[in-house]
Design an enzyme around this catalytic site. Sequence first.
Site, PDB file in Angstrom:
ATOM      1  N   LYS A 294       1.481  -1.425  -0.057  1.00 52.40           N
ATOM      2  CA  LYS A 294      -0.149  -0.081   0.133  1.00 52.40           C
ATOM      3  C   LYS A 294       0.815   1.381   0.043  1.00 52.40           C
ATOM      4  CE  LYS A 294      -3.716  -2.705   2.083  1.00 52.40           C
ATOM      5  NZ  LYS A 294      -4.614  -2.813   3.284  1.00 52.40           N
TER       6      LYS A 294
ATOM      7  N   GLN B 128      -5.825  -2.795   8.792  1.00 51.85           N
ATOM      8  CA  GLN B 128      -5.228  -3.779   8.518  1.00 51.85           C
ATOM      9  C   GLN B 128      -5.576  -4.563   9.102  1.00 51.85           C
ATOM     10  OE1 GLN B 128      -3.498  -3.438   5.573  1.00 51.85           O
ATOM     11  NE2 GLN B 128      -3.910  -5.926   5.721  1.00 51.85           N
TER      12      GLN B 128
ATOM     13  N   ASP C 106     -12.561   1.808   3.502  1.00 49.99           N
ATOM     14  CA  ASP C 106     -12.757   0.002   3.403  1.00 49.99           C
ATOM     15  C   ASP C 106     -14.207  -0.595   3.160  1.00 49.99           C
ATOM     16  OD1 ASP C 106     -10.230  -1.574   2.582  1.00 49.99           O
ATOM     17  OD2 ASP C 106      -9.800  -1.604   5.044  1.00 49.99           O
TER      18      ASP C 106
END
Length: 279
Positions: A48, A92, A115
């Site tokens: 990322k 995460q 997300d």
Amino acid sequence: MVLLDGKKVANNLKKEIMEKVNKLDVKPGLAVICIGENSASKLYVTLKHKICEEIGINIEEYFFDNHVQQNELIELIDRLNHEETIHGILVQSPVPYHINILELFEKIAPEKDIDGFNPINVGKLSQGLNELAPCTPLGVMHLFKEYGIELEGKNCVVIGRSNIVGRPMAQLLINANATVTVCHSKTRNLADITKQADILIVAVGKANFITADMIKDNAVIIDVGINRKDDSKEIVGDVDFESVKNKCSYITPVPGGVGPMTIIMLMENVVKACENITK
Ligand code: NAD
């Protein structure tokens, strides 16, 4: 059979996102929270970081060891929610057992929830509003669009009902007027159902789980699975590619199919959040 080349599509999309970022008055900012000593998580954060730098997104990384407490993370999220330079926040996964990740998702401001895991965004998706939706299913939808695969009225079967892939995938397909069946670990006679699928999306996490005898002729096959073969570095999907490739019309390879799409859709969501917050 046509390969759905996620790597190529993601690369093209990357250029479009870079152009969009160049036109923005502010630099989009992403905060990534990584908890525990998980090597896969660290690898994902590194990936990322790399793509954010390429695109021109500021990335802030917050690493915590296994002993961090829930309230410390909530305090950080609260601070990031109010931080003007941050437009996207993600936690995460996986996280250690003592961390309640659903509560963390709930604490992320919905407009920064890139997300799409905050209950507000999950609810909006189920109401047919695709605002900030989860990146893996968004990536799959983008592949359908890119390759001109029609969804309206199609029989779509999704295997897997996780919050990350299966459930939001089903919602996006319903929103696109497909007829959707969701299968999971308690589904009976799975092959009878998968054989009806015009489009089969597999997100189970078991290598070579779907074989040629389980699919219909000319089906579109989307393999979301990422499995490590015999503890080696080789990655395989959930679909037995070698047998299925001769029977389907389209298929995503693993690697190079859904994986690159997931990360690029994350970038797209950060830019979208930035545009919405700063407009
Ligand atoms: P998960 O473990 O949360 O969910 C797996 C799902 O499979 C569950 O809903 C379960 O009910 C179902 N399942 C298990 N055994 C089954 C069986 N015998 N028959 C039918 N259904 C069964 O996993 P997840 O997070 O949804 O991920 C699934 C796979 O996708 C994993 O391999 C993961 O690594 C991969 N993944 C890939 C990407 C990507 O970007 N390509 C992103 C997320 C997840």
